[in-house]
Every structure is written in structure tokens, then in C-alpha cells.
Design a protein around this motif. Structure first.
Motif, PDB file in Angstrom:
ATOM      1  N   LEU A 154       0.854  -1.174   0.000  1.00  0.00           N
ATOM      2  CA  LEU A 154       0.000   0.000   0.000  1.00  0.00           C
ATOM      3  C   LEU A 154       0.892   1.226   0.000  1.00  0.00           C
ATOM      4  O   LEU A 154       1.790   1.342   0.832  1.00  0.00           O
ATOM      5  CB  LEU A 154      -0.909   0.034   1.235  1.00  0.00           C
ATOM      6  N   GLU A 186       0.828   5.336   0.056  1.00  0.00           N
ATOM      7  CA  GLU A 186       0.085   6.577   0.227  1.00  0.00           C
ATOM      8  C   GLU A 186       0.776   7.713  -0.510  1.00  0.00           C
ATOM      9  O   GLU A 186       1.988   7.708  -0.698  1.00  0.00           O
ATOM     10  CB  GLU A 186      -0.035   6.956   1.710  1.00  0.00           C
ATOM     11  N   CYS A 232      -4.226   6.268  -1.790  1.00  0.00           N
ATOM     12  CA  CYS A 232      -3.528   5.056  -1.403  1.00  0.00           C
ATOM     13  C   CYS A 232      -3.838   3.980  -2.422  1.00  0.00           C
ATOM     14  O   CYS A 232      -5.001   3.598  -2.587  1.00  0.00           O
ATOM     15  CB  CYS A 232      -3.948   4.605  -0.005  1.00  0.00           C
ATOM     16  N   TRP A 261      -8.486   4.863   6.463  1.00  0.00           N
ATOM     17  CA  TRP A 261      -7.415   5.771   6.821  1.00  0.00           C
ATOM     18  C   TRP A 261      -7.345   5.906   8.327  1.00  0.00           C
ATOM     19  O   TRP A 261      -8.380   6.041   8.995  1.00  0.00           O
ATOM     20  CB  TRP A 261      -7.627   7.151   6.199  1.00  0.00           C
ATOM     21  N   ARG A 268     -13.396   5.290  -2.814  1.00  0.00           N
ATOM     22  CA  ARG A 268     -12.495   4.285  -3.370  1.00  0.00           C
ATOM     23  C   ARG A 268     -12.792   4.043  -4.827  1.00  0.00           C
ATOM     24  O   ARG A 268     -13.916   4.225  -5.303  1.00  0.00           O
ATOM     25  CB  ARG A 268     -12.576   2.977  -2.576  1.00  0.00           C
ATOM     26  N   THR A 306      -7.691   1.575  -5.198  1.00  0.00           N
ATOM     27  CA  THR A 306      -7.252   2.824  -4.592  1.00  0.00           C
ATOM     28  C   THR A 306      -8.318   3.398  -3.676  1.00  0.00           C
ATOM     29  O   THR A 306      -9.508   3.360  -3.990  1.00  0.00           O
ATOM     30  CB  THR A 306      -6.899   3.853  -5.677  1.00  0.00           C
ATOM     31  N   CYS A 317      -2.690   4.358   5.443  1.00  0.00           N
ATOM     32  CA  CYS A 317      -3.689   3.643   4.668  1.00  0.00           C
ATOM     33  C   CYS A 317      -3.786   2.213   5.171  1.00  0.00           C
ATOM     34  O   CYS A 317      -2.778   1.587   5.509  1.00  0.00           O
ATOM     35  CB  CYS A 317      -3.303   3.665   3.190  1.00  0.00           C
TER      36      CYS A 317
END
Length: 122
Positions: free
Chosen positions: A4, A6, A22, A36, A71, A77, A95
Motif C-alpha cells: 500500500l 500513500e 492510497c 485511513w 475508493r 485505490t 492507509c
């Protein structure tokens, strides 16, 4: 191999806006909830916002009405749109994603990004 990453952190003045992104990559079968979290040195990491795979959101009281999580499932993402930022929003934002790496029958595991620093100045 799941990762992941960010992006979007930085310095912003109080009252300003910032959008965090992210992106998850690697051996991903499916992503369940994403979210988050943020942490200030010396403090416990706290939930900021989460979003399920179906788009149901949850926010910390401190950010309700100011932050919006969303998202893009096609791009794996998650975003955090932060408006009307306050100095108390200053933190490292992390994230999080619950990810299945094998199949639908696999249990999801929690993955974390390395964090991105958001500094809100007055």
C-alpha cells in the motif's frame, strides 16, 4: 507482496484542503474494507475513516463533515478528501486495507502503508 502506497501528504494551511491517495498493488484477489488512520507521536493510532467494498463509510466524529473517504475498486485505490483542515488534523496518515490474496474463500489480512505526513499550519 501486497503493498500500500500513500501519497498526497504535505503542508497545508488551516482551512485548506488536501487529498490523500492510497494504491494497493501486488498479489490481490480482492479488497474488503479500506480505511485511513492517523497517528501523532506519543499518541495511539486512531481511525479516521473506513469504507467497505460496498461503499459504506464510517468516520471519526472529529472529521465528520470535513473528510470524505472514497475508493476506486478498479484501481485498488482509496482516497481521503480532507477539507477545512485544522491544526489538530496534523498527523501521519496511514492507509489500511483488508485484502484477500488467494481466493474468495481466503481470509482477509490487514495491510498498512508506511504513512504520509499531513501538517496543518495556522
Amino acid at each position: 507482496q501486497v503493498q500500500l502506497v500513500e501519497s498526497g501528504g504535505g503542508l497545508v494551511q488551516a482551512g485548506g484542503s488536501r487529498r490523500l491517495s492510497c494504491a494497493a498493488s501486488g498479489s490481490i484477489f480482492s479488497i474488503n474494507a479500506m480505511g485511513w488512520y492517523r497517528q501523532v507521536p506519543g499518541n495511539q493510532r486512531e481511525l479516521v475513516a473506513t469504507i467497505t467494498s460496498g461503499g459504506i463509510t464510517n468516520y471519526a466524529d472529529s472529521v465528520k463533515g470535513r473528510f470524505t473517504i472514497s475508493r476506486d475498486n478498479a484501481k485498488n485505490t482509496v482516497f481521503l478528501q480532507m477539507n477545512n483542515l485544522k491544526p489538530e488534523d496534523t498527523a501521519v496518515y496511514y492507509c489500511n486495507a483488508n485484502i484477500r490474496t488467494r481466493s474468495l474463500y481466503d481470509y482477509g489480512m490487514e495491510y498498512w502503508g508506511k504513512g504520509t505526513l499531513v501538517t496543518v499550519s495556522s
